[in-house]
Design an enzyme around this catalytic site. Structure first.
Site: not given
Ligand code: FPP
Length: 250
Positions: A28, A31, A75-76
């Site tokens: 996490d 973003g 949920e994404n």
């Molecule tokens: C959460 O961070 C992250 C995700 C929903 C995506 C996870 C994906 C990766 C780490 C990249 C790709 C992985 C592979 C296996 C290629 P967020 O966007 O919710 O962060 P935030 O809470 O700061 O908004």
């Protein structure tokens, strides 16, 4: 090996005999990492994808045989269309680009989650990578893609009910060993340690059944800043914990 330390934590040595065999990570903070740099969220996801290789490579040093990472949750899909399609493209690119290196490094890759909603090109790449790495055994990397713990239990229950309906399974024999055989993770051991980056203390529908006795680490580091040193520190710290699985200390 020597480990990075910080003021709050004593220097610990990785004890690979007591270390976690299976680590699961909620990656996490991509973003926020991008926002702090005035860049779009997808920039953070690309930076996050680069971290995956480093952590996979760090597993053998910490005695970690199984690594499971949460790449995209059920949920994404609620995110903007730009972010969702950017992430799907990133997964395709990641698989295409990393396949050979993962295979050469002895990594066996599996995917968990519901593939039905994913586009057919992506599913084909996932299937191919699973087949291509099926003989590997150095590190078992499981990527959770369109995965949700409740959704997984619901899909497992459906298959279990179908087996009861067709007479393959006697409902009288169903116990807590039965359901895991229907889960996406049926061939994996339960996670010993679950790490979530970026300061949130939630499990967000990740490995709900499997993590019943897992230890948790919620750390402030944003995923794109997570390093192999921090991974080694957390796995070494796990080795110092007293896991009793409901029994009393002896
Ligand atoms: C959460 O961070 C992250 C995700 C929903 C995506 C996870 C994906 C990766 C780490 C990249 C790709 C992985 C592979 C296996 C290629 P967020 O966007 O919710 O962060 P935030 O809470 O700061 O908004």
């Amino acid at each position: 090996m020597s480990l990075a330390t910080d003021a709050a934590e004593p220097l610990e040595t990785a004890d690979t005999t007591n270390g976690p065999r299976h680590v699961a990570i909620i990656m996490d903070g991509n973003g926020r990492w991008a926002q702090m740099r005035g860049r779009p969220r997808l920039f953070g996801h690309h930076a996050g994808a680069k971290r995956v290789r480093e952590i996979v490579e760090a597993c053998p040093d910490s005695g970690v045989k199984y690594l499971t990472i949460f790449a995209f949750s059920t949920e994404n899909w609620k995110r903007t269309q730009v972010e969702v399609s950017g992430l799907m493209k990133l997964f395709q690119r990641y698989i295409t680009k990393e396949a050979k290196a993962l295979s050469d490094e002895g990594v066996r890759v599996r995917f968990i989650g519901d593939r039905v909603r994913l586009n057919s090109k992506l599913v084909e790449l996932m299937d191919n990578l699973e087949t291509m790495t099926a003989h590997n055994d150095r590190v078992h990397l499981t990527i959770a893609l369109n995965y949700g713990g409740r959704d997984e239990v619901a899909r497992a229950t459906k298959r279990l009910a179908q087996d009861v309906a067709t007479g393959k399974l006697d409902p009288e024999t169903v116990d807590e060993e039965t359901l895991p055989r229907y889960l996406d993770t049926c061939v994996l051991p339960d996670p010993d340690l679950v790490i979530r980056t970026s300061g949130e203390a939630r499990i967000s529908n990740f490995l709900l059944w499997q993590s019943a006795y897992a230890e948790y680490e919620f750390i402030d580091t944003l995923w794109p800043d997570f390093t192999r040193e921090e991974f080694a520190r957390l796995t070494a710290k796990y080795g110092t914990r007293d896991r009793r699985f409901g029994a009393v200390a002896t």
